[in-house]
Write a protein that holds these residues in place. Structure first.
Motif, PDB file in Angstrom:
ATOM      1  N   ALA A 125      50.257 -23.154  90.050  1.00 54.85           N
ATOM      2  CA  ALA A 125      51.162 -24.229  90.468  1.00 54.85           C
ATOM      3  C   ALA A 125      52.044 -23.786  91.633  1.00 54.85           C
ATOM      4  O   ALA A 125      52.254 -24.534  92.597  1.00 54.85           O
ATOM      5  CB  ALA A 125      52.031 -24.667  89.293  1.00 54.85           C
ATOM      6  N   ALA A 126      52.563 -22.569  91.558  1.00 54.33           N
ATOM      7  CA  ALA A 126      53.415 -22.061  92.643  1.00 54.33           C
ATOM      8  C   ALA A 126      52.644 -21.999  93.949  1.00 54.33           C
ATOM      9  O   ALA A 126      53.143 -22.396  95.014  1.00 54.33           O
ATOM     10  CB  ALA A 126      53.954 -20.678  92.267  1.00 54.33           C
ATOM     11  N   ARG A 144      67.661 -28.463  93.422  1.00 57.31           N
ATOM     12  CA  ARG A 144      68.601 -28.847  92.361  1.00 57.31           C
ATOM     13  C   ARG A 144      68.267 -28.136  91.055  1.00 57.31           C
ATOM     14  O   ARG A 144      69.154 -27.667  90.347  1.00 57.31           O
ATOM     15  CB  ARG A 144      68.580 -30.365  92.139  1.00 57.31           C
ATOM     16  CG  ARG A 144      69.227 -31.178  93.243  1.00 57.31           C
ATOM     17  CD  ARG A 144      69.539 -32.598  92.762  1.00 57.31           C
ATOM     18  NE  ARG A 144      68.358 -33.299  92.280  1.00 57.31           N
ATOM     19  CZ  ARG A 144      67.555 -34.031  93.043  1.00 57.31           C
ATOM     20  NH1 ARG A 144      67.795 -34.138  94.353  1.00 57.31           N
ATOM     21  NH2 ARG A 144      66.515 -34.663  92.532  1.00 57.31           N
ATOM     22  N   ALA A 145      66.970 -28.061  90.743  1.00 57.06           N
ATOM     23  CA  ALA A 145      66.567 -27.389  89.505  1.00 57.06           C
ATOM     24  C   ALA A 145      66.959 -25.913  89.537  1.00 57.06           C
ATOM     25  O   ALA A 145      67.398 -25.352  88.528  1.00 57.06           O
ATOM     26  CB  ALA A 145      65.061 -27.544  89.301  1.00 57.06           C
ATOM     27  N   ASP A 161      66.109 -23.244  82.513  1.00 53.76           N
ATOM     28  CA  ASP A 161      64.990 -22.454  83.013  1.00 53.76           C
ATOM     29  C   ASP A 161      63.685 -23.213  82.799  1.00 53.76           C
ATOM     30  O   ASP A 161      62.827 -23.279  83.688  1.00 53.76           O
ATOM     31  CB  ASP A 161      64.963 -21.107  82.290  1.00 53.76           C
ATOM     32  CG  ASP A 161      63.729 -20.294  82.613  1.00 53.76           C
ATOM     33  OD1 ASP A 161      63.594 -19.839  83.760  1.00 53.76           O
ATOM     34  OD2 ASP A 161      62.888 -20.121  81.711  1.00 53.76           O
ATOM     35  N   THR A 162      63.537 -23.804  81.627  1.00 56.66           N
ATOM     36  CA  THR A 162      62.354 -24.611  81.334  1.00 56.66           C
ATOM     37  C   THR A 162      62.224 -25.762  82.323  1.00 56.66           C
ATOM     38  O   THR A 162      61.130 -26.049  82.834  1.00 56.66           O
ATOM     39  CB  THR A 162      62.427 -25.168  79.902  1.00 56.66           C
ATOM     40  OG1 THR A 162      62.410 -24.085  78.967  1.00 56.66           O
ATOM     41  CG2 THR A 162      61.259 -26.098  79.604  1.00 56.66           C
ATOM     42  N   LEU A 163      63.327 -26.438  82.622  1.00 53.22           N
ATOM     43  CA  LEU A 163      63.303 -27.565  83.548  1.00 53.22           C
ATOM     44  C   LEU A 163      62.872 -27.137  84.951  1.00 53.22           C
ATOM     45  O   LEU A 163      62.140 -27.856  85.633  1.00 53.22           O
ATOM     46  CB  LEU A 163      64.679 -28.237  83.599  1.00 53.22           C
ATOM     47  CG  LEU A 163      65.068 -29.034  82.357  1.00 53.22           C
ATOM     48  CD1 LEU A 163      66.538 -29.431  82.418  1.00 53.22           C
ATOM     49  CD2 LEU A 163      64.196 -30.278  82.226  1.00 53.22           C
ATOM     50  N   LEU A 164      63.312 -25.953  85.391  1.00 54.86           N
ATOM     51  CA  LEU A 164      62.892 -25.457  86.703  1.00 54.86           C
ATOM     52  C   LEU A 164      61.385 -25.244  86.730  1.00 54.86           C
ATOM     53  O   LEU A 164      60.693 -25.681  87.668  1.00 54.86           O
ATOM     54  CB  LEU A 164      63.613 -24.149  87.025  1.00 54.86           C
ATOM     55  CG  LEU A 164      63.114 -23.402  88.277  1.00 54.86           C
ATOM     56  CD1 LEU A 164      63.270 -24.258  89.530  1.00 54.86           C
ATOM     57  CD2 LEU A 164      63.857 -22.076  88.432  1.00 54.86           C
ATOM     58  N   HIS A 165      60.852 -24.588  85.717  1.00 55.96           N
ATOM     59  CA  HIS A 165      59.421 -24.318  85.680  1.00 55.96           C
ATOM     60  C   HIS A 165      58.606 -25.602  85.532  1.00 55.96           C
ATOM     61  O   HIS A 165      57.534 -25.741  86.147  1.00 55.96           O
ATOM     62  CB  HIS A 165      59.108 -23.344  84.551  1.00 55.96           C
ATOM     63  CG  HIS A 165      59.516 -21.936  84.847  1.00 55.96           C
ATOM     64  ND1 HIS A 165      58.638 -20.998  85.351  1.00 55.96           N
ATOM     65  CD2 HIS A 165      60.711 -21.303  84.742  1.00 55.96           C
ATOM     66  CE1 HIS A 165      59.266 -19.849  85.536  1.00 55.96           C
ATOM     67  NE2 HIS A 165      60.533 -20.010  85.166  1.00 55.96           N
ATOM     68  N   LEU A 166      59.091 -26.535  84.733  1.00 55.38           N
ATOM     69  CA  LEU A 166      58.397 -27.819  84.595  1.00 55.38           C
ATOM     70  C   LEU A 166      58.402 -28.593  85.907  1.00 55.38           C
ATOM     71  O   LEU A 166      57.419 -29.250  86.262  1.00 55.38           O
ATOM     72  CB  LEU A 166      59.054 -28.658  83.497  1.00 55.38           C
ATOM     73  CG  LEU A 166      58.637 -28.371  82.060  1.00 55.38           C
ATOM     74  CD1 LEU A 166      59.535 -29.132  81.100  1.00 55.38           C
ATOM     75  CD2 LEU A 166      57.177 -28.763  81.835  1.00 55.38           C
TER      76      LEU A 166
END
Length: 244
Positions: A125-126, A144-145, A161-166
């Protein structure tokens, strides 16, 4: 739906909630809302989206949705409240019962399989985000994340942290990858909940987050993949150390 100050409902739930396939509406809707709860996208004490909104997002009838919510209530994950400020609220996990449940999940989990699959999805994904580029709105979402993880109190760090990765998974442009990542991340979070938060590790993690976002925004797929690979390896080392 009341939302916390750091995120709108669309930002939080979009990576997980999507229309279900015909034939398995109940099962797939249950799976997705369970992911919302397990990932902490709606924290304990907060309200799920209104029934009409949830049903529209999932592409199911409100009758089916109510059957799903009934199962979640029976499992002690949500509760229904009446009145002007009523709705379906996520319940905070009871510490002792929650830890017992987590131990059962860990015992039944192939940790190496989870960690390797997570790495493949995240590194991919990255690289895709950096290679194909992001729109200005998407770049802003990613920034923002990242900012929310920097400002997070220790008790809320893992959720942000989960929100950033999602967010990164969603922005890569593959709904299939996003769905698979949301599922594996829920398992990773179960594992993380069994180990302590280490301030030094979080500081290192934040430096990696910053480098990762910079590589993505700079259009550097090789750099983004390498940073993400190192980031996943660090988390894997901690989990193996505590749980293997």
């Amino acid at each position: 739906m009341p939302v916390d100050a750091d995120s709108g409902a669309d930002d939080r739930l979009a990576p997980v909630l999507r229309p279900v396939r015909a034939g398995n509406g109940f099962e797939e809707a249950l799976e997705q809302i369970l992911q919302v709860v397990r990932l902490g996208l709606v924290p304990g004490g907060e309200r799920l989206p209104a029934e009409r909104d949830l049903a529209e997002r999932l592409g199911i009838s409100r009758v089916t949705l109510r059957e799903v919510l009934k199962v979640l209530q029976e499992q002690g994950l949500v509760e229904s409240r009446r009145g002007r400020y009523g709705g379906t609220f996520v319940l905070a996990r009871a510490d002792a019962a929650g830890q017992d449940e987590l131990r059962r999940r860990v015992a039944a989990t192939d940790i190496e399989d989870v960690l390797r699959f997570r790495e493949v999805l995240e590194v991919g994904a990255a690289g895709l985000c950096a290679e194909h580029g992001l729109t200005e709105e998407q770049r802003s979402r990613l920034r923002r994340a990242l900012a929310r993880t920097r400002d997070a109190p220790l008790t809320d760090y893992r959720r942000r942290d989960t929100l950033l990765h999602l967010t990164l998974a969603e922005l890569c442009g593959s709904p299939s990858l996003t769905a698979q990542y949301a599922a594996v991340r829920a398992t990773v979070n179960d594992l993380l909940d069994c180990i302590p938060l280490l301030v030094r590790n979080l500081e290192h993690s934040q430096r990696q987050h910053a480098a990762l976002v910079e590589a993505v925004l700079d259009g550097d797929p090789a750099g983004a993949r390498e940073v993400m690979r190192e980031h996943c390896a660090g988390t894997a080392a901690l989990l193996r150390g505590f749980l293997a």
